[in-house]
Write an enzyme that holds these catalytic residues in place. Structure first.
Site, mmCIF file in Angstrom:
data_model
loop_
_atom_site.group_PDB
_atom_site.id
_atom_site.type_symbol
_atom_site.label_atom_id
_atom_site.label_comp_id
_atom_site.label_asym_id
_atom_site.label_seq_id
_atom_site.Cartn_x
_atom_site.Cartn_y
_atom_site.Cartn_z
ATOM 1 N N HIS A 34 0.554 50.681 22.017
ATOM 2 C CA HIS A 34 -0.769 50.991 22.963
ATOM 3 C C HIS A 34 -0.786 52.508 22.995
ATOM 4 O O HIS A 34 -2.129 52.883 22.594
ATOM 5 C CB HIS A 34 -0.398 50.331 24.237
ATOM 6 C CG HIS A 34 -0.305 48.799 24.183
ATOM 7 N ND1 HIS A 34 0.912 48.352 24.748
ATOM 8 C CD2 HIS A 34 -1.116 48.039 23.971
ATOM 9 C CE1 HIS A 34 0.824 47.013 24.815
ATOM 10 N NE2 HIS A 34 -0.533 46.683 24.283
ATOM 11 N N GLY A 144 -4.938 47.901 16.874
ATOM 12 C CA GLY A 144 -3.666 47.979 16.073
ATOM 13 C C GLY A 144 -3.934 47.103 14.838
ATOM 14 O O GLY A 144 -4.362 45.989 15.142
ATOM 15 N N GLN A 145 -3.304 47.681 13.827
ATOM 16 C CA GLN A 145 -3.097 46.946 12.626
ATOM 17 C C GLN A 145 -2.155 45.791 12.919
ATOM 18 O O GLN A 145 -2.257 44.666 12.316
ATOM 19 C CB GLN A 145 -2.603 47.661 11.455
ATOM 20 C CG GLN A 145 -2.394 46.864 10.225
ATOM 21 C CD GLN A 145 -1.450 47.468 9.327
ATOM 22 O OE1 GLN A 145 -1.511 48.803 9.131
ATOM 23 N NE2 GLN A 145 -0.549 46.642 8.675
ATOM 24 N N ASP A 147 -2.473 43.395 14.953
ATOM 25 C CA ASP A 147 -3.197 42.237 15.340
ATOM 26 C C ASP A 147 -4.407 42.227 14.403
ATOM 27 O O ASP A 147 -5.222 42.632 14.670
ATOM 28 C CB ASP A 147 -3.752 42.094 16.565
ATOM 29 C CG ASP A 147 -2.594 41.886 17.511
ATOM 30 O OD1 ASP A 147 -2.066 40.926 18.072
ATOM 31 O OD2 ASP A 147 -2.052 42.851 18.172
ATOM 32 N N VAL A 173 3.069 50.486 15.003
ATOM 33 C CA VAL A 173 4.072 51.175 15.659
ATOM 34 C C VAL A 173 5.400 50.289 15.750
ATOM 35 O O VAL A 173 5.216 49.183 16.165
ATOM 36 C CB VAL A 173 4.028 51.903 16.836
ATOM 37 C CG1 VAL A 173 5.122 52.603 17.507
ATOM 38 C CG2 VAL A 173 2.667 52.532 16.828
ATOM 39 N N MET A 181 6.346 46.783 17.520
ATOM 40 C CA MET A 181 6.464 46.782 18.966
ATOM 41 C C MET A 181 5.314 45.640 19.540
ATOM 42 O O MET A 181 4.355 45.686 19.101
ATOM 43 C CB MET A 181 6.185 48.139 19.507
ATOM 44 C CG MET A 181 7.101 49.156 19.028
ATOM 45 S SD MET A 181 7.107 50.838 19.974
ATOM 46 C CE MET A 181 8.062 50.222 21.256
HETATM 47 P P1 AMP Z 1 -2.230 43.743 23.488
HETATM 48 O O1 AMP Z 1 -2.047 44.130 24.766
HETATM 49 O O2 AMP Z 1 -1.067 43.127 23.084
HETATM 50 O O3 AMP Z 1 -3.481 42.771 23.577
HETATM 51 O O4 AMP Z 1 -2.647 45.006 22.534
HETATM 52 C C1 AMP Z 1 -3.648 45.748 22.663
HETATM 53 C C2 AMP Z 1 -3.829 46.458 21.159
HETATM 54 O O5 AMP Z 1 -2.661 47.326 21.000
HETATM 55 C C3 AMP Z 1 -4.522 45.732 20.395
HETATM 56 O O6 AMP Z 1 -5.361 46.468 19.537
HETATM 57 C C4 AMP Z 1 -3.169 45.815 19.682
HETATM 58 O O7 AMP Z 1 -3.228 45.487 18.118
HETATM 59 C C5 AMP Z 1 -2.285 47.020 19.531
HETATM 60 N N1 AMP Z 1 -1.089 47.061 19.444
HETATM 61 C C6 AMP Z 1 -0.162 46.092 19.953
HETATM 62 N N2 AMP Z 1 1.119 46.332 19.609
HETATM 63 C C7 AMP Z 1 1.072 47.453 18.517
HETATM 64 C C8 AMP Z 1 1.808 47.999 17.709
HETATM 65 N N3 AMP Z 1 3.057 47.789 17.490
HETATM 66 N N4 AMP Z 1 1.350 48.977 16.846
HETATM 67 C C9 AMP Z 1 -0.003 49.499 17.200
HETATM 68 N N5 AMP Z 1 -0.918 48.771 17.798
HETATM 69 C C10 AMP Z 1 -0.270 47.840 18.521
#
Ligand code: AMP
Length: 277
Positions: A34, A144-145, A147, A173, A181
Site C-alpha cells: 500500500h 497494485g499489480q 490484484d 511489493v 505482501m
Molecule cells: P487492499 O487493501 O488489499 O484492497 O489493497 C489496496 C491496494 O493495494 C490495491 O490496489 C492492491 O492491489 C494494492 N496492493 C496490495 N498488496 C500489494 C503489494 N504487495 N504490492 C503492491 N500493491 C499492493
C-alpha cells in the site's frame, strides 16, 4: 494529514483542492505494498488522498469480511508517514445506507481468474471504486499489480464510463523470500507462512522458462502446478494464463499475458501473478 469520515466533508474538502489529486483506495491494515502506491502518488501528484474502507459488497457469504484484519491507529500513522494529505475513512452505513440499490457489474473480464472463483466480487469492487471516485474526484488513481484482474477491470470501467481519471498500476511489493505482501498474510501460521513462498517461486520458475523461449500456456501452467504441489499445505484454487487486455485464457503466449494463481493455505487464500511480455 487530516482524517475525514464524513462523505460530505470529503466532497467539500475536495472542492477546495487545486492541482492534481492522487488517490489510493485500500481496505487498510497497511503494508509496504500500500505504501508504495502512496509513495508513487506523492511523487506524481500535488495532493494525496487515501481511503480505508473494508468494503462488504466485495466479500462472498463464506469469506473473511468479519475477520479481515483492522488497525486504524497503526494505519493512520503509516499513511501520515507516507505523505498522505487526506485519509478518507467512511463507515459502512454512510457508504451503503438502508435502501441502497445500485451496482456496477463487469461484462466479461471477470469470467476467469478470481472472478470465476469469487462470484460478485468484482461487482462489489467496481461499485465501491466508482463511488469513491465520485466522492474524491481524483485526477490519478493508484492500484497494485498484486490484484491485476481488479486493476484491469477498473481500467476498463474508467475507459467505458469516460471517467476523467488517469490509472496507474504499480509493481508487486514482496517480502524478502518473494511472498507478495498482503493484509491476509497475517492469517498464516508459521508453517503455512514458510510454504507460502511457493506461489512466487512457482511463478518465477515459469517466468524463467518463458524467458528461455517457452510459449506454450499448458507447459507454463504445469511448471507452476509442479512447484506448488511440492508444498504439503498448499491447495491450488486456480492457475491460469490469460491475455493482459481481455483477461481471457490463451494457449500460446504471443502478446502481453498474465500468469496468475490463487492458492489456499487452510482457510487463507493467497494470490500472485507475473506479467509475461
Ligand atoms: P487492499 O487493501 O488489499 O484492497 O489493497 C489496496 C491496494 O493495494 C490495491 O490496489 C492492491 O492491489 C494494492 N496492493 C496490495 N498488496 C500489494 C503489494 N504487495 N504490492 C503492491 N500493491 C499492493
Amino acid at each position: 494529514m487530516h482524517v475525514i469520515s464524513s462523505i460530505s466533508e470529503m466532497i467539500s474538502t475536495r472542492d477546495k483542492i487545486e492541482g492534481s489529486v492522487g488517490f489510493v483506495p485500500t481496505m487498510g491494515y497497511l503494508h509496504r505494498g500500500h505504501l508504495s502506491l502512496m509513495d508513487a502518488a506523492r511523487k506524481q501528484t500535488d495532493t494525496v488522498v487515501a481511503s480505508i474502507f473494508v468494503n462488504p459488497t466485495q466479500f462472498g457469504p463464506n469469506e473473511d469480511l468479519d475477520s479481515y484484519p483492522r488497525d486504524f491507529d497503526r494505519d493512520e500513522k503509516l499513511a501520515k508517514d507516507a505523505g498522505v494529505d487526506f485519509l478518507f475513512y467512511p463507515d459502512k452505513q454512510a457508504m451503503y445506507p438502508d435502501g441502497y440499490a445500485s451496482y456496477v457489474v463487469p461484462e466479461g473480464p471477470d469470467r476467469h481468474l478470481c472472478g470465476a472463483k469469487r462470484p460478485g466480487h468484482f461487482r462489489g469492487v467496481m461499485t465501491i471504486v466508482l463511488k469513491l471516485f465520485n466522492i474524491v474526484r481524483p485526477t490519478d488513481a493508484y492500484f497494485g499489480q498484486k490484484d491485476i484482474q481488479q486493476a484491469r477491470i477498473l481500467e476498463q470501467m474508467v475507459s467505458d464510463f469516460h471517467l476523467p481519471v488517469q490509472m496507474h498500476i504499480e509493481p508487486i511489493v514482496r517480502e524478502k523470500d518473494g511472498l507478495a505482501m498482503s493484509s491476509r498474510n497475517v492469517y498464516l501460521n508459521p508453517e503455512e507462512r514458510k510454504q507460502a513462498v511457493c506461489l512466487s517461486k512457482a511463478l518465477f520458475a515459469a517466468k524463467s522458462r518463458f524467458s528461455g523461449g517457452e510459449r506454450d500456456a499448458a507447459i507454463l501452467i504445469e511448471t507452476v502446478q509442479e512447484e506448488i504441489s511440492r508444498h504439503s499445505l498448499a491447495r491450488t484454487d486456480y492457475i491460469e494464463l490469460v491475455d493482459y487486455q481481455k483477461l481471457m485464457p490463451v494457449h500460446t503466449v504471443t502478446s502481453r499475458a498474465v500468469l496468475a494463481c490463487a492458492v489456499f493455505f487452510g482457510k487463507t487464500r493467497l494470490i500472485d501473478n507475473i506479467i509475461l511480455e
